[in-house]
Every structure is written in structure tokens, then in C-alpha cells.
Design a protein around this motif. Sequence first.
Motif, PDB file in Angstrom:
ATOM      1  N   VAL A  53     -13.207 -40.955  14.659  1.00 35.19           N
ATOM      2  CA  VAL A  53     -11.957 -40.935  13.913  1.00 35.19           C
ATOM      3  C   VAL A  53     -12.190 -40.028  12.712  1.00 35.19           C
ATOM      4  CG1 VAL A  53     -10.318 -42.312  12.576  1.00 35.19           C
ATOM      5  CG2 VAL A  53     -11.375 -43.276  14.626  1.00 35.19           C
ATOM      6  N   SER A  54     -11.235 -39.157  12.424  1.00 34.58           N
ATOM      7  CA  SER A  54     -11.411 -38.236  11.314  1.00 34.58           C
ATOM      8  C   SER A  54     -10.057 -37.881  10.714  1.00 34.58           C
ATOM      9  CB  SER A  54     -12.135 -36.964  11.787  1.00 34.58           C
ATOM     10  OG  SER A  54     -12.542 -36.189  10.696  1.00 34.58           O
ATOM     11  N   ALA A  55     -10.100 -37.020   9.725  1.00 29.78           N
ATOM     12  CA  ALA A  55      -8.886 -36.542   9.063  1.00 29.78           C
ATOM     13  C   ALA A  55      -9.126 -35.114   8.608  1.00 29.78           C
ATOM     14  CB  ALA A  55      -8.545 -37.435   7.874  1.00 29.78           C
ATOM     15  N   GLY A  56      -8.117 -34.501   8.094  1.00 29.11           N
ATOM     16  CA  GLY A  56      -8.268 -33.171   7.541  1.00 29.11           C
ATOM     17  C   GLY A  56      -7.757 -32.048   8.421  1.00 29.11           C
ATOM     18  N   ALA A  57      -7.117 -32.368   9.540  1.00 32.55           N
ATOM     19  CA  ALA A  57      -6.573 -31.309  10.392  1.00 32.55           C
ATOM     20  C   ALA A  57      -5.330 -30.719   9.725  1.00 32.55           C
ATOM     21  CB  ALA A  57      -6.210 -31.857  11.766  1.00 32.55           C
ATOM     22  N   TRP A  58      -5.247 -29.404   9.748  1.00 33.40           N
ATOM     23  CA  TRP A  58      -4.109 -28.706   9.174  1.00 33.40           C
ATOM     24  C   TRP A  58      -3.151 -28.322  10.287  1.00 33.40           C
ATOM     25  CZ3 TRP A  58      -3.225 -23.052   8.093  1.00 33.40           C
ATOM     26  CH2 TRP A  58      -2.138 -22.872   7.234  1.00 33.40           C
ATOM     27  N   GLY A  59      -1.899 -28.682  10.151  1.00 34.20           N
ATOM     28  CA  GLY A  59      -0.906 -28.439  11.186  1.00 34.20           C
ATOM     29  C   GLY A  59      -0.563 -26.984  11.417  1.00 34.20           C
ATOM     30  N   MET A  79      -7.364 -37.748  23.026  1.00 31.58           N
ATOM     31  CA  MET A  79      -7.195 -37.450  21.602  1.00 31.58           C
ATOM     32  C   MET A  79      -5.788 -37.819  21.167  1.00 31.58           C
ATOM     33  SD  MET A  79      -7.971 -33.842  19.711  1.00 31.58           S
ATOM     34  CE  MET A  79      -7.977 -33.694  17.936  1.00 31.58           C
ATOM     35  N   GLU A  80      -5.713 -38.473  19.988  1.00 30.70           N
ATOM     36  CA  GLU A  80      -4.435 -38.826  19.384  1.00 30.70           C
ATOM     37  C   GLU A  80      -4.395 -38.319  17.954  1.00 30.70           C
ATOM     38  OE1 GLU A  80      -3.436 -42.933  19.667  1.00 30.70           O
ATOM     39  OE2 GLU A  80      -3.530 -42.948  21.847  1.00 30.70           O
ATOM     40  N   SER A  81      -3.200 -37.942  17.516  1.00 31.90           N
ATOM     41  CA  SER A  81      -2.992 -37.532  16.129  1.00 31.90           C
ATOM     42  C   SER A  81      -1.685 -38.145  15.646  1.00 31.90           C
ATOM     43  CB  SER A  81      -2.940 -36.008  16.011  1.00 31.90           C
ATOM     44  OG  SER A  81      -2.672 -35.620  14.679  1.00 31.90           O
ATOM     45  N   GLN A  82      -1.753 -38.831  14.529  1.00 33.17           N
ATOM     46  CA  GLN A  82      -0.575 -39.456  13.937  1.00 33.17           C
ATOM     47  C   GLN A  82       0.167 -40.336  14.946  1.00 33.17           C
ATOM     48  OE1 GLN A  82      -0.012 -39.077  10.592  1.00 33.17           O
ATOM     49  NE2 GLN A  82      -1.923 -37.926  10.631  1.00 33.17           N
ATOM     50  N   ALA A  87      -4.085 -34.863  23.700  1.00 34.87           N
ATOM     51  CA  ALA A  87      -4.991 -34.205  24.643  1.00 34.87           C
ATOM     52  C   ALA A  87      -5.660 -35.218  25.559  1.00 34.87           C
ATOM     53  CB  ALA A  87      -6.060 -33.409  23.903  1.00 34.87           C
ATOM     54  N   ASP A  88      -5.936 -34.750  26.759  1.00 33.93           N
ATOM     55  CA  ASP A  88      -6.624 -35.524  27.781  1.00 33.93           C
ATOM     56  C   ASP A  88      -7.567 -34.558  28.483  1.00 33.93           C
ATOM     57  OD1 ASP A  88      -7.074 -37.870  29.113  1.00 33.93           O
ATOM     58  OD2 ASP A  88      -5.234 -37.816  30.288  1.00 33.93           O
ATOM     59  N   LEU A  89      -8.849 -34.902  28.557  1.00 33.70           N
ATOM     60  CA  LEU A  89      -9.837 -33.973  29.101  1.00 33.70           C
ATOM     61  C   LEU A  89     -10.866 -34.746  29.920  1.00 33.70           C
ATOM     62  CD1 LEU A  89     -11.118 -31.066  29.060  1.00 33.70           C
ATOM     63  CD2 LEU A  89     -12.270 -31.763  26.955  1.00 33.70           C
ATOM     64  N   SER A 113      -4.806 -37.005  10.215  1.00 34.14           N
ATOM     65  CA  SER A 113      -5.811 -37.819  10.894  1.00 34.14           C
ATOM     66  C   SER A 113      -5.693 -37.691  12.415  1.00 34.14           C
ATOM     67  CB  SER A 113      -5.677 -39.277  10.482  1.00 34.14           C
ATOM     68  OG  SER A 113      -4.428 -39.780  10.872  1.00 34.14           O
ATOM     69  N   PHE A 114      -6.831 -37.919  13.072  1.00 31.11           N
ATOM     70  CA  PHE A 114      -6.872 -37.891  14.531  1.00 31.11           C
ATOM     71  C   PHE A 114      -8.024 -38.765  15.015  1.00 31.11           C
ATOM     72  CE2 PHE A 114      -9.267 -34.273  12.969  1.00 31.11           C
ATOM     73  CZ  PHE A 114     -10.455 -34.320  13.688  1.00 31.11           C
TER      74      PHE A 114
END
Length: 135
Positions: A53-59, A79-82, A87-89, A113-114
Amino acid sequence: MRTKNVSMMALLAAGAMTALGAGPAAATDALLPHPGPEGLVWVQEQIGDGGVVSAGAWGGLPTVLTVACQGDGIVHATMESQGNHVADLAVDCPADTIGIGTVSMDPGMVTGSFSIGIDTSDETIRWALTVTQPE
């Protein structure tokens, strides 16, 4: 001007992986190199199920998720964001070489966050991941 605090992201990633139950890191060569200044997250290596879990992604930039693995099975990353699934891999993990999969998301799909969940087909599979935002 946009700045990234890579060391803070590394601490968040390490804490999140512990909280999500990822196994201990193996003492072998890295599956993926450090992503450099474009990196938001680098999970050097884990074994079995886990995530980050992290944060800091710029749109305003695209986001790239890369997963590498080894161990005769499959790694499935989501992967989930907000709160949105972005994404699915699925990556095939050979026994003797390294399997690598990548998914790219358009600008705006990942913001702030994501989280990334990792599900391995066998608890002995080793994996690594990076999340980058190329400029």
C-alpha cells in the motif's frame, strides 16, 4: 515542481507488506532492478502471497506496474487506486528463469494512494514489483 520521497515510499511499502503477510525476502539476486527516480514503489523480493500500500501517485502521469517472479507457477497482481480497480496482471513464473509482466495505465487512472495485492499459485514463488510514473 513535483517531488518524490522515495525513502518514505520504501518505508510505507515495507510496513504494508508486513501487515499484508508477505513472506521474508530471499537472499538471492534481485528479480527487478531499482526503478530509479521514476519509481514510486520497489518491492525488491518477497515469497508467497503479499502486497503493498502506498501513496504519492500523481494523476498527470501514466503509471506502470511491473511484476517479476520465479518458481514454477503464476503470480496474479491486482491494483486499486482511490477505491477503483485499475489493473489486473497475471505473470507466468518459470522454475529456472524470471518471468516478467507489465501493465501501463493512462494518466489519471492512478492518483494519490494505491494498493497492490499479490496472489501466488504456490507459497514458494518469489516475486518483486515496481510502480513507476515515467515523465
